[in-house]
Enzyme design. Structure first.
Site, PDB file in Angstrom:
ATOM      1  N   ARG A   8       0.859  -1.190   0.000  1.00 25.20           N
ATOM      2  CA  ARG A   8       0.000   0.000   0.000  1.00 25.20           C
ATOM      3  C   ARG A   8       0.892   1.235   0.000  1.00 25.20           C
ATOM      4  NH1 ARG A   8       2.177   2.496   3.726  1.00 25.20           N
ATOM      5  NH2 ARG A   8       0.416   3.920   3.714  1.00 25.20           N
ATOM      6  N   GLY A   9       0.241   2.407  -0.152  1.00 23.15           N
ATOM      7  CA  GLY A   9       1.010   3.651  -0.277  1.00 23.15           C
ATOM      8  C   GLY A   9       1.197   3.933  -1.760  1.00 23.15           C
ATOM      9  N   ALA A  10       0.935   5.176  -2.150  1.00 17.27           N
ATOM     10  CA  ALA A  10       0.844   5.511  -3.572  1.00 17.27           C
ATOM     11  C   ALA A  10       2.077   5.119  -4.396  1.00 17.27           C
ATOM     12  CB  ALA A  10       0.517   6.991  -3.720  1.00 17.27           C
ATOM     13  N   ASN A  35      -5.397  12.636   0.044  1.00 13.55           N
ATOM     14  CA  ASN A  35      -4.539  11.789   0.898  1.00 13.55           C
ATOM     15  C   ASN A  35      -5.413  11.032   1.885  1.00 13.55           C
ATOM     16  OD1 ASN A  35      -1.873  10.879   1.653  1.00 13.55           O
ATOM     17  ND2 ASN A  35      -2.115  12.053   3.533  1.00 13.55           N
ATOM     18  N   LYS A  36      -4.764  10.209   2.698  1.00  8.47           N
ATOM     19  CA  LYS A  36      -5.469   9.324   3.634  1.00  8.47           C
ATOM     20  C   LYS A  36      -6.546  10.058   4.408  1.00  8.47           C
ATOM     21  CE  LYS A  36      -5.250   5.806   3.987  1.00  8.47           C
ATOM     22  NZ  LYS A  36      -6.256   4.975   3.263  1.00  8.47           N
ATOM     23  N   GLN A  47      -2.535   2.515   9.715  1.00  5.21           N
ATOM     24  CA  GLN A  47      -1.190   2.588   9.133  1.00  5.21           C
ATOM     25  C   GLN A  47      -0.228   3.359  10.034  1.00  5.21           C
ATOM     26  OE1 GLN A  47      -4.018   3.324   7.525  1.00  5.21           O
ATOM     27  NE2 GLN A  47      -3.947   2.799   5.361  1.00  5.21           N
ATOM     28  N   ARG A  95      -6.801  -0.244  -7.413  1.00  5.46           N
ATOM     29  CA  ARG A  95      -7.183   0.851  -6.513  1.00  5.46           C
ATOM     30  C   ARG A  95      -7.318   2.111  -7.360  1.00  5.46           C
ATOM     31  NH1 ARG A  95      -4.274   1.283  -0.848  1.00  5.46           N
ATOM     32  NH2 ARG A  95      -6.284   2.252  -0.383  1.00  5.46           N
ATOM     33  N   ASP A 139      -1.745  10.903  -2.215  1.00 10.46           N
ATOM     34  CA  ASP A 139      -2.054   9.872  -3.218  1.00 10.46           C
ATOM     35  C   ASP A 139      -2.224  10.478  -4.591  1.00 10.46           C
ATOM     36  OD1 ASP A 139      -2.812   8.569  -0.565  1.00 10.46           O
ATOM     37  OD2 ASP A 139      -2.707   6.945  -2.028  1.00 10.46           O
TER      38      ASP A 139
HETATM   39  O1  MRU Z   1      -4.667   3.361   1.755  1.00  7.62           O
HETATM   40  P1  MRU Z   1      -3.171   3.523   1.751  1.00  7.62           P
HETATM   41  O2  MRU Z   1      -2.499   2.996   2.960  1.00  7.62           O
HETATM   42  O3  MRU Z   1      -2.564   3.029   0.457  1.00  7.62           O
HETATM   43  O4  MRU Z   1      -3.001   5.100   1.771  1.00  7.62           O
HETATM   44  C1  MRU Z   1      -1.720   5.647   1.777  1.00  7.62           C
HETATM   45  C2  MRU Z   1      -1.689   7.094   1.990  1.00  7.62           C
HETATM   46  O5  MRU Z   1      -2.703   7.770   2.041  1.00  7.62           O
HETATM   47  C3  MRU Z   1      -0.345   7.735   2.047  1.00  7.62           C
HETATM   48  O6  MRU Z   1      -0.357   8.831   2.886  1.00  7.62           O
HETATM   49  C4  MRU Z   1       0.041   8.188   0.640  1.00  7.62           C
HETATM   50  O7  MRU Z   1      -0.076   7.128  -0.258  1.00  7.62           O
HETATM   51  C5  MRU Z   1       1.396   8.744   0.574  1.00  7.62           C
HETATM   52  S1  MRU Z   1       2.597   7.474   0.649  1.00  7.62           S
HETATM   53  C6  MRU Z   1       4.137   8.112   0.390  1.00  7.62           C
END
Ligand code: MRU
Length: 359
Positions: A58-60, A261-262, A210, A101, A251
Site C-alpha cells: 500500500r502507499g501511492a 490523501n489518507k 497505518q 485501486r 495519493d
Molecule cells: O490506503 P493507503 O495505505 O494506500 O493510503 C496511503 C496514503 O494515504 C499515504 O499517505 C500516501 O499514499 C502517501 S505514501 C508516500
C-alpha cells in the site's frame, strides 16, 4: 534481499524490491506488521493484484512501483510464449493491475509507462525475450527513479524542519509506502541523519491503522523518537503548542492544487491552519495529476468491515450502516507547500506545479 541499494543513506526498512536471482518482485506484507515481517515474492501479476487490493502492498508510490515490477517479472516469466499471446497476456495484466485501486495517481503513472514501453518497443522488436528485457528495464527505472525521488524529497523536506521540532504526520508516508525512504518520512529521516534533534507525533490512522502499525514500527527501527496519538487528539496537541509543523504524503495532487490523501488529512490541515502551524505535503512528481481537476478524481470507498472490525474484532453492532472513504481532499489554501523531488513548490499551486513539471 535485493543487493542494489543506494549507498548515501542506510536502508533499514524496505517495502518492495526486485530479486534478480528469483526474477520476482518481493514485498513485505504490511498487513502483518508490526508483529511479523513476512516477505512474499512472486512473478504472477494476479498475486500482485491481490496484494494491492488487500493492502499487503500500500502507499501511492509503492503500488505504482509494484505494479510495474509485476509486469516486468511476468514478461520475463512468459518470454518463451509466441508473440501474439505474449502481448495479449501483458495487456491483460496491465488492465487487471489498473483496476486494483482508483485513487493513487502513481499506479496509473507507472502502468501507463509500462504500456507505452510495450507499444513503442513493438514498432521495432518482435522477439519476446527482447520485449521482456525492455519491460523489466522500464520497471526497474520506475523503481530507481522513486528511490532517487525519495532522497531529493528528503533533502528538500529536511531543510524545512527546524532543530528541536516536533513534526506531526498521518498514515504512513514512509519506506513502507515507497521504494526506499518514503516521502514525509524521508524528510524526517534526513533531518534526523543530519543531526537534528526532532520528535514525531504519529496519528494511529483509523480504520486500518497505518500510523500505529507502520509509521511507529518504521520510526522506532530508525531510533527516531515517536509518540502515538489517536486521530481525534490532533486538535488538542496543536492547541497545547507541541506541534511545530505537519508533513503528510499524498495519493494524488491535482493540477488545481488539491491534495488527495489518507482519510483524516483534511481535518489535520484545518486544525493546522487554525493554530498557525505549517502544513506540508511531500509527494514525488509521479503523484501529480496534471490532467484532472479535483471533481474528476475517484475517491476509493473500501469494505465496511474495515470500520466494523479492529484487527479482526467486531467493535460495533454487526448490521450498522457504514461509510468508508479511504481518502479525503485538502483544499490548496490549507497547504503551505508541496515538497517534490524537483524542489519545494509554494502557492499559487496551479501555476507553480505546472512550472515544476515544465508543462
Ligand atoms: O490506503 P493507503 O495505505 O494506500 O493510503 C496511503 C496514503 O494515504 C499515504 O499517505 C500516501 O499514499 C502517501 S505514501 C508516500
Amino acid at each position: 534481499m535485493n543487493t542494489l541499494q543506494p549507498a548515501k543513506y542506510p536502508v533499514k526498512v524496505k517495502a518492495i524490491w526486485y530479486d534478480e536471482t528469483l526474477r520476482q518482485i518481493c514485498w513485505i506484507n504490511t498487513l502483518k506488521l508490526p508483529h511479523e515481517e513476512e516477505v512474499v515474492c512472486s512473478n504472477d501479476p494476479e498475486r500482485v493484484v491481490k496484494a494491492i487490493v488487500d493492502m499487503e502492498i500500500r502507499g501511492a508510490p509503492a503500488i505504482g512501483v509494484a505494479a510495474a515490477l509485476a509486469i516486468g517479472a511476468y514478461a520475463l516469466k512468459i518470454a518463451n510464449t509466441p508473440l501474439e499471446a505474449f502481448i495479449d497476456e501483458i495487456k491483460k495484466s496491465i488492465n487487471k493491475l489498473w483496476r486494483t485501486r482508483p485513487t493513487a495517481h502513481n499506479l496509473f503513472y507507472a502502468l501507463s509507462r509500462m504500456n507505452k514501453t510495450l507499444d513503442e518497443s513493438l514498432r521495432s522488436i518482435n522477439d519476446t525475450y527482447k520485449l521482456a528485457e525492455k519491460l523489466i528495464n522500464e520497471a526497474l527505472s520506475i523503481y530507481w527513479e522513486d528511490v532517487q525521488a525519495n532522497i531529493k524529497i528528503g533533502e528538500y523536506g529536511a531543510e524545512l524542519i527546524p532543530d528541536k521540532a516536533t513534526i506531526l504526520t498521518h498514515c504512513n508516508a514512509g519506506a513502507l509506502a515507497t521504494s526506499a525512504y518514503g516521502t514525509a518520512l524521508a524528510a524526517i529521516r534526513i533531518a534526523w541523519y543530519n543531526g537534528k534533534n526532532i520528535r514525531v507525533i504519529a496519528t494511529e490512522t483509523r480504520p486500518v491503522l497505518q500510523g500505529a502499525r507502520l509509521t511507529v514500527y518504521e520510526l522506532m527501527k530508525e531510533g527516531i523518537p515517536v509518540t502515538l496519538i489517536t486521530d481525534n487528539m490532533v486538535g488538542m496537541v496543536m492547541r497545547k503548542k507541541i506541534v511545530d509543523l505537519v508533513i503528510v504524503g499524498a495519493d494524488r495532487v491535482t493540477k488545481d492544487g488539491y491534495v488527495v490523501n489518507k482519510i483524516g488529512t483534511y481535518m489535520i490541515a484545518l486544525a493546522a491552519k487554525r493554530n498557525n502551524i505549517p502544513f506540508y505535503v511531500a509527494a514525488p512528481t509521479s503523484t501529480l495529476d496534471m490532467d484532472r481537476t479535483i471533481d474528476q478524481v475517484v475517491i476509493e470507498e473500501r469494505n465496511p468491515d474495515e470500520v466494523k472490525y479492529v484487527l479482526g474484532k467486531l467493535i460495533t453492532v454487526k448490521d450498522v450502516s457504514i461509510v468508508n472513504y479511504a481518502f479525503d481532499i485538502t483544499d490548496p489554501d490549507l497547504v503551505s507547500a508541496i515538497i517534490t523531488e524537483k524542489g519545494v513548490v509554494y502557492p499559487p499551486f496551479q501555476l507553480n506545479l505546472a512550472k515544476v513539471l515544465g508543462t
